[in-house]
Enzyme design. Structure first.
Site, PDB file in Angstrom:
ATOM      1  N   CYS A 158       0.491  -1.430  -0.342  1.00 60.01           N
ATOM      2  CA  CYS A 158      -0.852   0.598   0.130  1.00 60.01           C
ATOM      3  C   CYS A 158       1.133   1.346   0.030  1.00 60.01           C
ATOM      4  O   CYS A 158       1.911   1.152   0.890  1.00 60.01           O
ATOM      5  CB  CYS A 158      -1.359   0.229   1.260  1.00 60.01           C
ATOM      6  SG  CYS A 158      -1.910   1.672   1.531  1.00 60.01           S
TER       7      CYS A 158
ATOM      8  N   CYS B  56       1.003   4.535   7.041  1.00 67.18           N
ATOM      9  CA  CYS B  56      -0.358   4.465   8.491  1.00 67.18           C
ATOM     10  C   CYS B  56       0.826   3.995   8.989  1.00 67.18           C
ATOM     11  O   CYS B  56       1.308   2.311   8.977  1.00 67.18           O
ATOM     12  CB  CYS B  56      -1.572   3.818   7.883  1.00 67.18           C
ATOM     13  SG  CYS B  56      -2.705   4.731   6.277  1.00 67.18           S
TER      14      CYS B  56
ATOM     15  N   CYS C 226       0.861  -0.096  10.154  1.00 61.64           N
ATOM     16  CA  CYS C 226      -0.276  -0.975   9.314  1.00 61.64           C
ATOM     17  C   CYS C 226       1.390  -2.420   8.775  1.00 61.64           C
ATOM     18  O   CYS C 226       1.838  -1.747   8.211  1.00 61.64           O
ATOM     19  CB  CYS C 226      -0.809  -0.432   8.345  1.00 61.64           C
ATOM     20  SG  CYS C 226      -2.091  -1.574   7.109  1.00 61.64           S
TER      21      CYS C 226
ATOM     22  N   CYS D  27     -16.843  -8.771   5.597  1.00 58.54           N
ATOM     23  CA  CYS D  27     -16.032  -7.868   5.652  1.00 58.54           C
ATOM     24  C   CYS D  27     -14.957  -7.985   4.490  1.00 58.54           C
ATOM     25  O   CYS D  27     -14.446  -8.590   4.938  1.00 58.54           O
ATOM     26  CB  CYS D  27     -15.936  -6.786   6.714  1.00 58.54           C
ATOM     27  SG  CYS D  27     -17.786  -6.937   8.093  1.00 58.54           S
TER      28      CYS D  27
ATOM     29  N   CYS E  23     -19.706  -5.554   3.901  1.00 53.91           N
ATOM     30  CA  CYS E  23     -18.849  -4.312   4.477  1.00 53.91           C
ATOM     31  C   CYS E  23     -17.898  -4.403   3.539  1.00 53.91           C
ATOM     32  O   CYS E  23     -16.643  -5.067   3.689  1.00 53.91           O
ATOM     33  CB  CYS E  23     -18.740  -3.843   5.198  1.00 53.91           C
ATOM     34  SG  CYS E  23     -17.671  -3.393   6.328  1.00 53.91           S
TER      35      CYS E  23
ATOM     36  N   CYS F 153     -19.116   2.787   8.639  1.00 56.89           N
ATOM     37  CA  CYS F 153     -18.792   1.947   9.779  1.00 56.89           C
ATOM     38  C   CYS F 153     -17.271   2.501  10.399  1.00 56.89           C
ATOM     39  O   CYS F 153     -16.518   2.410   9.096  1.00 56.89           O
ATOM     40  CB  CYS F 153     -17.721   0.454   9.619  1.00 56.89           C
ATOM     41  SG  CYS F 153     -16.940  -0.799  10.790  1.00 56.89           S
TER      42      CYS F 153
ATOM     43  N   ARG G 266     -17.771  -1.613  18.215  1.00 55.71           N
ATOM     44  CA  ARG G 266     -16.971  -3.268  18.132  1.00 55.71           C
ATOM     45  C   ARG G 266     -15.571  -3.150  18.263  1.00 55.71           C
ATOM     46  O   ARG G 266     -14.811  -2.242  18.489  1.00 55.71           O
ATOM     47  CB  ARG G 266     -16.782  -3.194  16.313  1.00 55.71           C
ATOM     48  CG  ARG G 266     -15.976  -4.802  16.102  1.00 55.71           C
ATOM     49  CD  ARG G 266     -16.094  -5.146  14.455  1.00 55.71           C
ATOM     50  NE  ARG G 266     -17.000  -5.142  13.879  1.00 55.71           N
ATOM     51  CZ  ARG G 266     -17.249  -4.353  12.948  1.00 55.71           C
ATOM     52  NH1 ARG G 266     -16.270  -4.287  12.500  1.00 55.71           N
ATOM     53  NH2 ARG G 266     -18.424  -4.405  12.168  1.00 55.71           N
TER      54      ARG G 266
HETATM   55  N1  SAM Z   1      -6.563   0.414   3.354  1.00 55.73           N
HETATM   56  C1  SAM Z   1      -7.658   0.715   3.346  1.00 55.73           C
HETATM   57  C2  SAM Z   1      -7.795   1.426   4.652  1.00 55.73           C
HETATM   58  O1  SAM Z   1      -6.797   1.997   5.592  1.00 55.73           O
HETATM   59  O2  SAM Z   1      -8.529   2.615   4.050  1.00 55.73           O
HETATM   60  C3  SAM Z   1      -8.935   0.096   4.051  1.00 55.73           C
HETATM   61  C4  SAM Z   1      -7.869  -1.471   5.671  1.00 55.73           C
HETATM   62  S1  SAM Z   1      -7.178  -0.447   6.825  1.00 55.73           S
HETATM   63  C5  SAM Z   1      -6.477  -2.176   6.962  1.00 55.73           C
HETATM   64  C6  SAM Z   1      -8.755  -0.369   7.282  1.00 55.73           C
HETATM   65  C7  SAM Z   1      -7.890  -0.253   8.965  1.00 55.73           C
HETATM   66  O3  SAM Z   1      -8.028  -1.228  10.128  1.00 55.73           O
HETATM   67  C8  SAM Z   1      -7.491   0.933   9.215  1.00 55.73           C
HETATM   68  O4  SAM Z   1      -7.594   2.304   9.164  1.00 55.73           O
HETATM   69  C9  SAM Z   1      -7.087   0.771  10.886  1.00 55.73           C
HETATM   70  O5  SAM Z   1      -7.662   1.208  11.622  1.00 55.73           O
HETATM   71  C10 SAM Z   1      -7.023  -0.481  11.040  1.00 55.73           C
HETATM   72  N2  SAM Z   1      -6.189  -1.449  11.399  1.00 55.73           N
HETATM   73  C11 SAM Z   1      -5.267  -1.618  10.247  1.00 55.73           C
HETATM   74  N3  SAM Z   1      -3.829  -1.951  10.911  1.00 55.73           N
HETATM   75  C12 SAM Z   1      -3.844  -2.352  12.184  1.00 55.73           C
HETATM   76  C13 SAM Z   1      -3.623  -2.444  13.418  1.00 55.73           C
HETATM   77  N4  SAM Z   1      -2.137  -3.045  13.216  1.00 55.73           N
HETATM   78  N5  SAM Z   1      -3.919  -2.675  14.607  1.00 55.73           N
HETATM   79  C14 SAM Z   1      -5.121  -2.261  14.314  1.00 55.73           C
HETATM   80  N6  SAM Z   1      -5.944  -1.098  13.876  1.00 55.73           N
HETATM   81  C15 SAM Z   1      -5.537  -1.602  12.183  1.00 55.73           C
HETATM   82 FE1  SF4 Z   2      -2.862   0.904   3.850  1.00 60.80          FE
HETATM   83 FE2  SF4 Z   2      -2.660   0.394   5.623  1.00 60.80          FE
HETATM   84 FE3  SF4 Z   2      -3.707   2.456   6.016  1.00 60.80          FE
HETATM   85 FE4  SF4 Z   2      -5.175   0.871   5.306  1.00 60.80          FE
HETATM   86  S1  SF4 Z   2      -4.536   1.586   7.353  1.00 60.80           S
HETATM   87  S2  SF4 Z   2      -4.352   2.940   3.823  1.00 60.80           S
HETATM   88  S3  SF4 Z   2      -3.834  -0.749   4.157  1.00 60.80           S
HETATM   89  S4  SF4 Z   2      -1.557   1.832   5.302  1.00 60.80           S
END
Ligand code: SAM
Ligand code: SF4
Ligand code: DTB
Length: 332
Positions: free
Chosen positions: A70, A74, A77, A114, A145, A205, A277
């Site tokens: 990606c 973040c 992630c 989801c 979802c 959500c 949740r």
């Molecule tokens: N890439 C898309 C986005 O971020 O908009 C969708 C998938 S992303 C993995 C969805 C959400 O999962 C993130 O916004 C975050 O809140 C949660 N998330 C991701 N990694 C996580 C982690 N290591 N621990 C807890 N929540 C996590």
């Molecule tokens: Fe990409 Fe992870 Fe951020 Fe979603 S949460 S936008 S998968 S880096």
């Protein structure tokens, strides 16, 4: 009904818990967090029971339809291309694979399926495939979802037309802490996507993550932002960070259990009609901590042994807990 008893404490904010509010202040929520634990839980549980069957929990299953690589940064992630987490990136899954996973999820007891993609935003050329996925999952009698990153207005409209029930897009943290977590998109970008989702008629959500090194004020800022949206998200995921080696936040001090429960209770009090949740992080929680979260008003979880890339409790372990607590799945 004895409202004073429901409030439990003289120091609680003098506003009526029966009203759905969109004008929460940082000061009021700071007071909520500072309540004696028993008073906070009593107040959350009282509100919970006015709006829901307290023994019912909504159960969703997650599937990563496009993993890793990606472009976003973040800091929590596993799927960001900015960090070396050892995760193998994949292409978008075929519709048939998604259909097979949905059959399994239904058999495992989920009412909602989801689908998550490691995208900044979907490309227009992927939308036909995405819509076909929505249709095939709905054919199994499951709610749908998706979480695909930012959406344009026309993209949101296409997904709604295909029958997508919920769109997940989290604000992740409070406004003050946000830039310490993500630099490649702003909180406002996220709010714009949420508005497109709402305007297209889908359920929202939206929640965030705790245990990323933020302070209580940041958790409060996150909840105030969510509760002051024009309409409360129908579903509010509170994730406890799943620590990922190689990410900037991978060594954060985990959130203390009671503070996590307080965050859930505050979400329940502030957004009485929403399903809250108990999202990522159950794998590392004791049964007793999870039970406190349900007492505080959490009434939704992910089931199935995998979230997107990390672990979740196995079905046998979860089923044993539901049986000990007398928890029943919420019907869709
Ligand atoms: N890439 C898309 C986005 O971020 O908009 C969708 C998938 S992303 C993995 C969805 C959400 O999962 C993130 O916004 C975050 O809140 C949660 N998330 C991701 N990694 C996580 C982690 N290591 N621990 C807890 N929540 C996590
Ligand atoms: Fe990409 Fe992870 Fe951020 Fe979603 S949460 S936008 S998968 S880096
Ligand atoms: C949400 O708030 N939590 C889910 C879902 N929305 C997409 C994701 C949790 C991901 C946990 C880390 C992982 O498995 O990669």
């Amino acid at each position: 009904m004895n409202i004073d008893l429901a409030r439990g404490l003289k120091s609680a904010p003098a506003r009526d818990d029966m009203v759905i509010r969109h004008d929460w202040t940082m000061g009021e929520v700071t007071q909520l967090f500072a309540l004696p634990f028993a008073d906070l839980i009593h107040r959350a549980q009282t509100i919970h029971r006015r709006h829901f069957d307290a023994n019912e929990v909504q159960m969703s299953t997650l599937l990563s339809i496009k993993t890793g690589g990606c472009p976003e940064d973040c800091g929590y992630c596993s799927q960001s291309a900015h960090f070396d987490t050892g995760l193998k990136a994949t292409k978008l899954m075929a519709v048939e694979e998604v259909a097979a996973a949905a059959v399994q999820a239904k058999a495992g007891g989920a009412s909602r399926f989801c689908m998550g993609a490691a995208w900044r935003e979907p490309k227009d050329r992927d939308i036909d495939t995405i819509c076909a996925m929505v249709k095939t999952v709905k054919d199994q009698g499951l709610e749908t979802c998706m979480t695909l990153g930012m959406l344009t207005k026309p993209q949101a409209e296409r997904l709604a037309e295909a029958g997508l029930d919920f769109y997940n897009h989290n604000i992740d943290t409070g406004p003050e802490y946000y830039a310490k977590v993500i630099t490649t998109r702003t909180m406002q970008d996220r709010l714009d996507t949420l508005a497109h989702v709402r305007d297209a008629g889908m359920a929202v959500c939206c929640g965030g993550i705790v245990g990323m090194g933020e302070g209580r004020d940041d958790r409060i800022g996150m909840l105030v932002t969510l509760a002051n949206l024009p309409k409360h998200p129908e579903s509010v995921p509170i994730n406890a960070l799943m620590q990922i080696k190689g990410t900037p936040l991978g060594d954060s001090t985990p959130i203390e259990g009671f503070e996590f429960v307080r965050t859930i209770a505050a979400a329940r009090i502030m957004m009485p009609d929403s399903v809250v949740r108990l999202s990522a992080g159950r794998e590392h929680m004791s049964e007793e901590l999870q039970a406190l979260c349900f007492l505080a008003g959490a009434n939704s979880i992910f089931i199935g042994a995998k979230l997107l890339t990390t672990k979740n409790p196995a079905k046998e372990k979860d089923d044993a807990l539901w049986s000990k607590l007398g928890i029943r799945p919420m019907e869709a």
